[in-house]
Design an enzyme around this catalytic site. Structure first.
Site, PDB file in Angstrom:
ATOM      1  N   GLU A  38      86.896  43.459  42.020  1.00  0.00           N
ATOM      2  CA  GLU A  38      86.040  42.697  42.878  1.00  0.00           C
ATOM      3  C   GLU A  38      86.807  42.589  44.489  1.00  0.00           C
ATOM      4  O   GLU A  38      87.646  42.428  44.670  1.00  0.00           O
ATOM      5  CB  GLU A  38      85.776  41.310  42.252  1.00  0.00           C
ATOM      6  CG  GLU A  38      85.060  40.235  43.433  1.00  0.00           C
ATOM      7  CD  GLU A  38      83.546  40.889  43.577  1.00  0.00           C
ATOM      8  OE1 GLU A  38      83.194  41.368  42.766  1.00  0.00           O
ATOM      9  OE2 GLU A  38      83.194  40.802  44.727  1.00  0.00           O
ATOM     10  N   THR A  82      77.892  42.669  44.351  1.00  0.00           N
ATOM     11  CA  THR A  82      78.272  43.195  42.946  1.00  0.00           C
ATOM     12  C   THR A  82      77.001  44.086  42.410  1.00  0.00           C
ATOM     13  O   THR A  82      77.542  44.957  41.596  1.00  0.00           O
ATOM     14  CB  THR A  82      79.085  42.104  42.310  1.00  0.00           C
ATOM     15  OG1 THR A  82      80.045  41.691  43.004  1.00  0.00           O
ATOM     16  CG2 THR A  82      79.162  42.258  41.061  1.00  0.00           C
ATOM     17  N   HIS A 199      88.007  37.487  45.258  1.00  0.00           N
ATOM     18  CA  HIS A 199      86.440  37.124  46.048  1.00  0.00           C
ATOM     19  C   HIS A 199      86.656  36.058  46.874  1.00  0.00           C
ATOM     20  O   HIS A 199      87.559  35.157  46.963  1.00  0.00           O
ATOM     21  CB  HIS A 199      85.717  36.610  44.680  1.00  0.00           C
ATOM     22  CG  HIS A 199      84.156  36.703  45.294  1.00  0.00           C
ATOM     23  ND1 HIS A 199      83.627  35.772  46.019  1.00  0.00           N
ATOM     24  CD2 HIS A 199      83.064  37.400  44.855  1.00  0.00           C
ATOM     25  CE1 HIS A 199      82.509  35.914  46.435  1.00  0.00           C
ATOM     26  NE2 HIS A 199      82.016  36.975  45.608  1.00  0.00           N
ATOM     27  N   ASP A 260      84.040  47.201  44.537  1.00  0.00           N
ATOM     28  CA  ASP A 260      82.580  47.198  44.466  1.00  0.00           C
ATOM     29  C   ASP A 260      82.375  47.336  45.997  1.00  0.00           C
ATOM     30  O   ASP A 260      81.163  47.760  46.463  1.00  0.00           O
ATOM     31  CB  ASP A 260      82.081  46.010  43.735  1.00  0.00           C
ATOM     32  CG  ASP A 260      82.550  44.595  44.106  1.00  0.00           C
ATOM     33  OD1 ASP A 260      81.807  43.775  43.865  1.00  0.00           O
ATOM     34  OD2 ASP A 260      83.480  44.612  44.805  1.00  0.00           O
ATOM     35  N   HIS A 261      82.976  46.563  47.129  1.00  0.00           N
ATOM     36  CA  HIS A 261      82.351  46.501  48.457  1.00  0.00           C
ATOM     37  C   HIS A 261      83.572  46.047  49.312  1.00  0.00           C
ATOM     38  O   HIS A 261      84.549  45.505  48.532  1.00  0.00           O
ATOM     39  CB  HIS A 261      81.167  45.736  48.525  1.00  0.00           C
ATOM     40  CG  HIS A 261      81.141  44.271  47.579  1.00  0.00           C
ATOM     41  ND1 HIS A 261      82.133  43.168  48.150  1.00  0.00           N
ATOM     42  CD2 HIS A 261      80.529  43.851  46.559  1.00  0.00           C
ATOM     43  CE1 HIS A 261      81.901  42.341  47.417  1.00  0.00           C
ATOM     44  NE2 HIS A 261      81.211  42.536  46.413  1.00  0.00           N
TER      45      HIS A 261
HETATM   46  C1  GP9 Z   1      79.402  36.967  40.375  1.00  0.00           C
HETATM   47  C2  GP9 Z   1      80.536  37.845  40.815  1.00  0.00           C
HETATM   48  C3  GP9 Z   1      80.641  38.150  42.215  1.00  0.00           C
HETATM   49  O1  GP9 Z   1      79.260  36.931  38.860  1.00  0.00           O
HETATM   50  O2  GP9 Z   1      80.363  39.263  40.405  1.00  0.00           O
HETATM   51  O3  GP9 Z   1      79.356  38.559  42.655  1.00  0.00           O
HETATM   52  P1  GP9 Z   1      79.406  39.176  44.376  1.00  0.00           P
HETATM   53  O4  GP9 Z   1      79.519  37.623  45.125  1.00  0.00           O
HETATM   54  O5  GP9 Z   1      80.572  40.225  45.057  1.00  0.00           O
HETATM   55  O6  GP9 Z   1      77.991  39.749  44.506  1.00  0.00           O
HETATM   56 MN    MN Z   2      81.280  42.040  44.490  1.00  0.00          MN
END
Ligand code: GP9
Ligand code: MN
Length: 434
Positions: A38, A82, A199, A260-261
């Site tokens: 993440e 995500t 995150h 992912d980003h």
């Molecule tokens: C939420 C987690 C975070 O379940 O995958 O998602 P994001 O904020 O990166 O889209």
């Molecule tokens: Mn994400």
């Protein structure tokens, strides 16, 4: 006049690569672990802060000859974040130009996605492990249309007290508490782990911090926190690998890891620049684009012959790449708008969701064209203009074909020869029976 589906299939015929490449089938029949790192960006790899590596374990994977790693791999997500990354990796199409495809279309979209393809063509079972609620990003509905047999969401774990943080169960607990479900999966399996601890806003409970890791002391709590949660994520993955080794699973598995980003938005650039040994006053939107690199690694424990591949590519190219390293029959029958990362005939054009792009020679950010040293090319020669126009056409076409597939749900009208359309009713994640 061609139908929309015929136009899509024509594009794919001329855009898809079908060469047999060096690593064809290198992971055939192995269990596939997909580890979603993440918000983890490429610049975290190899970085040292106060003499400590931020991500020592991921660094060791990245530099191992058991890993095919990429250093010019870009995230291509839009507002779906995500969920856009998941969509690209498992359907080979982009997210939408705004909003989240999972949320707006996912409940009744026709997918021919990796879990279903691997199940039908190679007998894989499939599961997602994620510590957040099943309904976030509408995953509980989307995954059924993707043919996931199991979805072990937050309801399967003890998330009480300080076990969860932000978007769900902390990563070390996700990897540990999911083992009892993983061990029930029929092998070979395709198992995706979506981490959450690294995150925004990148905070950690004190007892989750590594006392030996001293993070940065910039003016930004976000930047300082980011390296702490990067470090925590790294420890989580290391602990998971210890399990893979102890359980013997490592022997017959391939582990795909990707960021992912971006994690740090450009509002923090002033604070981040010095950490990257850059002058904040010289920071341009070219520098922002450079930071859109995320790791992509294919690690095959106890195998040798990997290395770092410099091709320019991104998340949209993962599905055609995995289909080939797993040696799935006739991979081009599965609709995707990417190109196998391991094929040196790739056009190396990386399209971003906002129509910007990057190639080994040039990049476009808004109204500027940059050379690959980050200098704006004020006056393009005729030759350069022609090159840039051709790249832009390729980008627009790739995005338009992807949007046609998703906005018009075109896979209703095209089914690969040996593919059976998914019946979402078959899946019930509540009691974990596929
Ligand atoms: C939420 C987690 C975070 O379940 O995958 O998602 P994001 O904020 O990166 O889209
Ligand atoms: Mn994400």
């Amino acid at each position: 006049k061609k139908t929309d589906v015929e136009k899509v299939l024509d594009y794919i015929d001329q855009h898809n690569l079908n060469d047999v490449t060096k690593y064809q089938g290198v992971a055939k029949g192995k269990n596939v672990f997909v580890i979603h790192l993440e918000s983890f960006q490429q610049f975290g790899l190899g970085m040292q802060i106060n003499g400590q590596e931020v991500t020592p374990f991921l660094n060791s994977l990245y530099n191992s000859d058991s890993t095919i790693a990429f250093d010019n791999f870009f995230n291509q997500v839009g507002q779906g974040k995500t969920s856009d990354a998941e969509n690209m990796l498992e359907t080979g199409t982009f997210g939408l130009s705004s909003g989240s495809l999972f949320a707006s279309h996912g409940s009744d979209q026709t997918f021919q996605a990796m879990p279903a393809i691997l199940h039908q063509s190679e007998g894989y079972s499939s599961a997602v492990f994620h510590g957040n609620n099943a309904s976030f990003w509408n995953r509980n509905n989307v995954y059924k249309n993707m043919g996931y047999q199991y979805f072990f969401d937050a309801s399967y774990y003890d998330t009480s007290g300080d076990k969860a943080m932000g978007y769900g169960l902390k990563d070390k607990l996700l990897f540990n508490d999911s083992i009892k479900y993983l061990e029930r999966l029929q092998q070979p399996f395709y198992a995706k782990y979506i981490t959450v601890t690294n995150h925004f806003p990148y905070t950690l409970d004190d007892n989750d911090k590594d006392p030996n890791f001293q993070t940065t002391s910039t003016t930004s709590d976000i930047v300082n926190g980011y390296f702490e949660t990067n470090h925590y994520l790294d420890q989580s993955v290391r602990e998971f690998y210890q399990y893979l080794d102890k359980s013997g699973l490592a022997q017959n598995s391939v582990v795909v890891l990707y960021g992912d980003h971006y994690g740090i938005s450009n509002s923090e650039n002033k604070a981040l620049a010095p950490v990257l040994n850059k002058n904040p006053d010289e920071w341009t939107d070219w520098d922002d684009q450079q930071l859109q690199r995320v790791p992509f690694m294919i690690n095959i424990p106890n195998w040798h012959g990997g290395g770092i591949n410099h091709t320019y590519g991104g998340e949209i190219d993962v599905m055609p790449t995995l289909l080939r390293i797993l040696d799935v029959d006739n991979p081009n029958q599965y609709v995707n708008v990417g190109q196998n990362l391991l094929d040196d005939k790739r056009n190396q054009i990386v399209a971003f969701r906002n129509n910007n792009w990057i190639t080994p020679k040039y990049s476009r950010v808004g109204s500027n064209i940059y050379d690959n040293q980050g200098q704006v090319i004020e006056k393009l020669t005729k030759q350069q203009q022609a090159e840039v126009d051709k790249i832009q056409d390729e980008v627009n076409q790739q995005l338009n074909v992807s949007d046609a597939i998703n906005q018009k749900d075109l896979l209703r009208f095209y089914t690969p020869k040996h593919f059976t359309p998914i019946n979402a009713q078959k899946y019930n994640y509540a009691n974990g029976l596929g």
